[in-house]
Design a protein around this motif. Structure first.
Motif, mmCIF file in Angstrom:
data_model
loop_
_atom_site.group_PDB
_atom_site.id
_atom_site.type_symbol
_atom_site.label_atom_id
_atom_site.label_comp_id
_atom_site.label_asym_id
_atom_site.label_seq_id
_atom_site.Cartn_x
_atom_site.Cartn_y
_atom_site.Cartn_z
ATOM 1 N N MET A 55 38.781 39.563 35.102
ATOM 2 C CA MET A 55 39.035 38.570 36.140
ATOM 3 C C MET A 55 38.479 39.051 37.466
ATOM 4 N N ARG A 56 38.264 38.073 38.355
ATOM 5 C CA ARG A 56 37.841 38.462 39.696
ATOM 6 C C ARG A 56 38.775 37.848 40.711
ATOM 7 N N TYR A 57 39.009 38.579 41.786
ATOM 8 C CA TYR A 57 39.739 38.094 42.949
ATOM 9 C C TYR A 57 38.691 37.664 43.963
ATOM 10 N N TYR A 58 38.884 36.539 44.610
ATOM 11 C CA TYR A 58 37.920 36.144 45.635
ATOM 12 C C TYR A 58 38.572 35.258 46.671
ATOM 13 N N LEU A 59 37.882 35.122 47.795
ATOM 14 C CA LEU A 59 38.339 34.167 48.798
ATOM 15 C C LEU A 59 37.155 33.344 49.237
ATOM 16 N N THR A 60 37.445 32.155 49.713
ATOM 17 C CA THR A 60 36.389 31.244 50.133
ATOM 18 C C THR A 60 36.364 31.190 51.647
ATOM 19 N N GLN A 61 35.160 31.360 52.179
ATOM 20 C CA GLN A 61 35.017 31.437 53.626
ATOM 21 C C GLN A 61 33.715 30.763 54.006
ATOM 22 N N ASP A 62 33.803 29.771 54.876
ATOM 23 C CA ASP A 62 32.620 29.004 55.256
ATOM 24 C C ASP A 62 31.886 28.513 54.008
ATOM 25 N N GLY A 63 32.665 28.034 53.053
ATOM 26 C CA GLY A 63 32.067 27.475 51.852
ATOM 27 C C GLY A 63 31.466 28.498 50.913
ATOM 28 N N GLU A 64 31.670 29.781 51.241
ATOM 29 C CA GLU A 64 31.068 30.833 50.434
ATOM 30 C C GLU A 64 32.160 31.682 49.797
ATOM 31 N N GLU A 65 31.991 31.981 48.515
ATOM 32 C CA GLU A 65 32.990 32.792 47.818
ATOM 33 C C GLU A 65 32.701 34.271 47.981
ATOM 34 N N LYS A 66 33.713 35.007 48.371
ATOM 35 C CA LYS A 66 33.575 36.457 48.479
ATOM 36 C C LYS A 66 34.467 37.120 47.447
ATOM 37 N N THR A 67 33.848 37.758 46.488
ATOM 38 C CA THR A 67 34.593 38.488 45.465
ATOM 39 C C THR A 67 34.947 39.861 46.019
ATOM 40 N N PHE A 68 36.210 40.259 45.879
ATOM 41 C CA PHE A 68 36.557 41.569 46.438
ATOM 42 C C PHE A 68 37.218 42.501 45.436
ATOM 43 N N TYR A 69 37.440 42.018 44.221
ATOM 44 C CA TYR A 69 38.064 42.912 43.242
ATOM 45 C C TYR A 69 37.868 42.385 41.828
ATOM 46 N N PHE A 70 37.704 43.302 40.900
ATOM 47 C CA PHE A 70 37.683 42.944 39.482
ATOM 48 C C PHE A 70 38.855 43.623 38.788
ATOM 49 N N ALA A 71 39.525 42.887 37.908
ATOM 50 C CA ALA A 71 40.613 43.475 37.109
ATOM 51 C C ALA A 71 40.276 43.284 35.649
ATOM 52 N N LYS A 72 40.545 44.329 34.854
ATOM 53 C CA LYS A 72 40.253 44.177 33.436
ATOM 54 C C LYS A 72 41.372 44.734 32.564
ATOM 55 N N GLU A 73 41.056 44.962 31.314
ATOM 56 C CA GLU A 73 42.045 45.352 30.316
ATOM 57 C C GLU A 73 43.045 46.390 30.841
ATOM 58 N N ASN A 74 44.302 46.187 30.493
ATOM 59 C CA ASN A 74 45.377 47.128 30.811
ATOM 60 C C ASN A 74 45.690 47.236 32.290
ATOM 61 N N GLU A 75 45.310 46.210 33.032
ATOM 62 C CA GLU A 75 45.677 46.184 34.444
ATOM 63 C C GLU A 75 46.623 45.026 34.692
ATOM 64 N N PHE A 76 47.495 45.202 35.696
ATOM 65 C CA PHE A 76 48.305 44.083 36.140
ATOM 66 C C PHE A 76 47.472 43.221 37.070
ATOM 67 N N VAL A 77 47.700 41.942 37.019
ATOM 68 C CA VAL A 77 46.943 41.035 37.875
ATOM 69 C C VAL A 77 47.905 40.114 38.606
ATOM 70 N N SER A 78 47.730 40.019 39.912
ATOM 71 C CA SER A 78 48.566 39.176 40.753
ATOM 72 C C SER A 78 48.069 39.313 42.178
ATOM 73 N N ASN A 79 48.337 38.321 43.007
ATOM 74 C CA ASN A 79 48.107 38.508 44.427
ATOM 75 C C ASN A 79 49.451 38.789 45.078
ATOM 76 N N TYR A 80 49.723 40.061 45.313
ATOM 77 C CA TYR A 80 51.041 40.462 45.797
ATOM 78 C C TYR A 80 51.342 39.888 47.170
ATOM 79 N N GLU A 81 50.307 39.679 47.942
ATOM 80 C CA GLU A 81 50.479 39.066 49.256
ATOM 81 C C GLU A 81 51.134 37.695 49.163
ATOM 82 N N CYS A 172 31.046 41.845 45.857
ATOM 83 C CA CYS A 172 32.099 42.850 45.888
ATOM 84 C C CYS A 172 31.651 44.088 46.663
ATOM 85 N N VAL A 173 30.360 44.357 46.638
ATOM 86 C CA VAL A 173 29.822 45.485 47.388
ATOM 87 C C VAL A 173 29.759 45.140 48.871
#
Lengths: 190, 190
Positions: A55-81, A172-173
DNA sequence: CGCCGAGTTGAACTGAATCAAGAAACGTGG
DNA sequence: CCACGTTTCTTGATTCAGTTCAACTCGGCG
């Protein structure tokens, strides 16, 4: 469900009683490639544990998606904020591949904390761990150049290049796809 | 010590019993301006609660100090990356003013978690809160320009300009002092 | 074969870094 | 209270990396 038991057993003893409780509170969910786990503007109502997929975490800004994190097998996934205070999320999470997660709702997680022996303790230890990992990830963003971040990202996820298009990695970079292309060129010339 | 009780009372009920326990585990510590709370390379052995004063978190890179966070009155202070797993810290924390903190050691914090009714719960809730705040802070680093970060930092800490030299602020905004000077110029011309 | 999304490449532009030199503020001692 | 020296802040000129806009290549697929 064994993978989930094992992950939790890292923090507290998991006997039959715990397995029972965990099994009743977590439910399996399938996400197809491209399906959202969390959409911007909605409250994050679940924590997931990824059994298989990406999965990827991202936010949309000025119509553009910014990916900032990838989560994969054996990880918890959630937006704690969004999940912790149960407020609308500024971020989105979506599956980049067909993904299997075990999810638990906010209410059930709180029930689990109070029902299970060591429930609160487990909660504290897990969030501590997640917190520390998040901080370590973010360090790279403070101190490193895009070039270094790219190298570290590949080191942390050697399989990522094969699994997803390059523009997610660029995002993401922290650079545009064009720039990542040039960075790759620079790096390949040693 | 009332300020500390009040902060904890935000998470769990604090009666006489709790005050008793908290009072015995936390001890007052005075830091003079410039004194370290945590030094790079050492394990972070304490969490502090700032009663009065101001501290900065920073890391040293290529002989240059990068400040990335300020903590002040009524905030907890610690490097959780080092404190939680009890490993050497990559970051340092020092007082920017004469500062008063109540500190608790790693061992005593764990005693407090297990001794106090709702101790584990308190621990979970506090770290959740700290985590969420840390994430919100870091958001700005992803999405905003140095200019926007500068404006947000001043908004969050309106007193900062009076209390510390500008190069600390520049560092935290992510630019060199010269550049911050130019940013300020741009902003003052509306 | 032609289309389309992804990736690469080129040229001009932008904002921060760097190097360097002054100006202003601050503190300390005379 | 002023003089001097240090620290902090500002300003200028140049350089550099990523952005933007745009054209072009490549590979898959109808």
């Amino acid at each position: 469900m064994e993978a989930l038991f094992n992950s939790i057993a890292y923090f507290i003893p998991v006997g039959e009683a715990e397995k029972e409780i965990i099994s009743t509170f977590f439910t399996e969910k399938q996400l197809k490639k491209g399906e959202p786990f969390l959409e911007e503007g909605k409250v994050c109502r679940h924590v997931g544990f990824i059994v298989k997929g990406l999965m990827r975490y991202y936010l949309t800004q000025d119509g553009e998606e910014k990916t900032f994190y990838f989560a994969k097998e054996n990880e918890f996934v959630s937006n704690y904020e969004s999940f912790v205070p149960q407020v609308p999320s500024l971020k989105s999470i979506e599956a980049l591949e067909d993904t299997t997660v075990y999810v638990i709702s906010y209410d059930n997680l709180n029930r689990l904390y109070s029902t299970m022996a060591n429930g609160e303790r487990m909660g504290r230890l897990i969030i501590e761990r997640v917190f520390v990992e998040a901080l370590q990830n973010l360090n790279s963003f403070y101190s490193d150049t895009p070039e270094q971040r790219y190298e570290k990202l590949l080191l942390a996820h050697p399989d990522l290049q094969q699994r997803i298009p390059q523009y997610y990695i660029a995002s993401c970079v922290g650079v545009k796809p064009q720039s990542l292309s040039r960075i790759r060129k620079r790096l390949s010339l040693h």
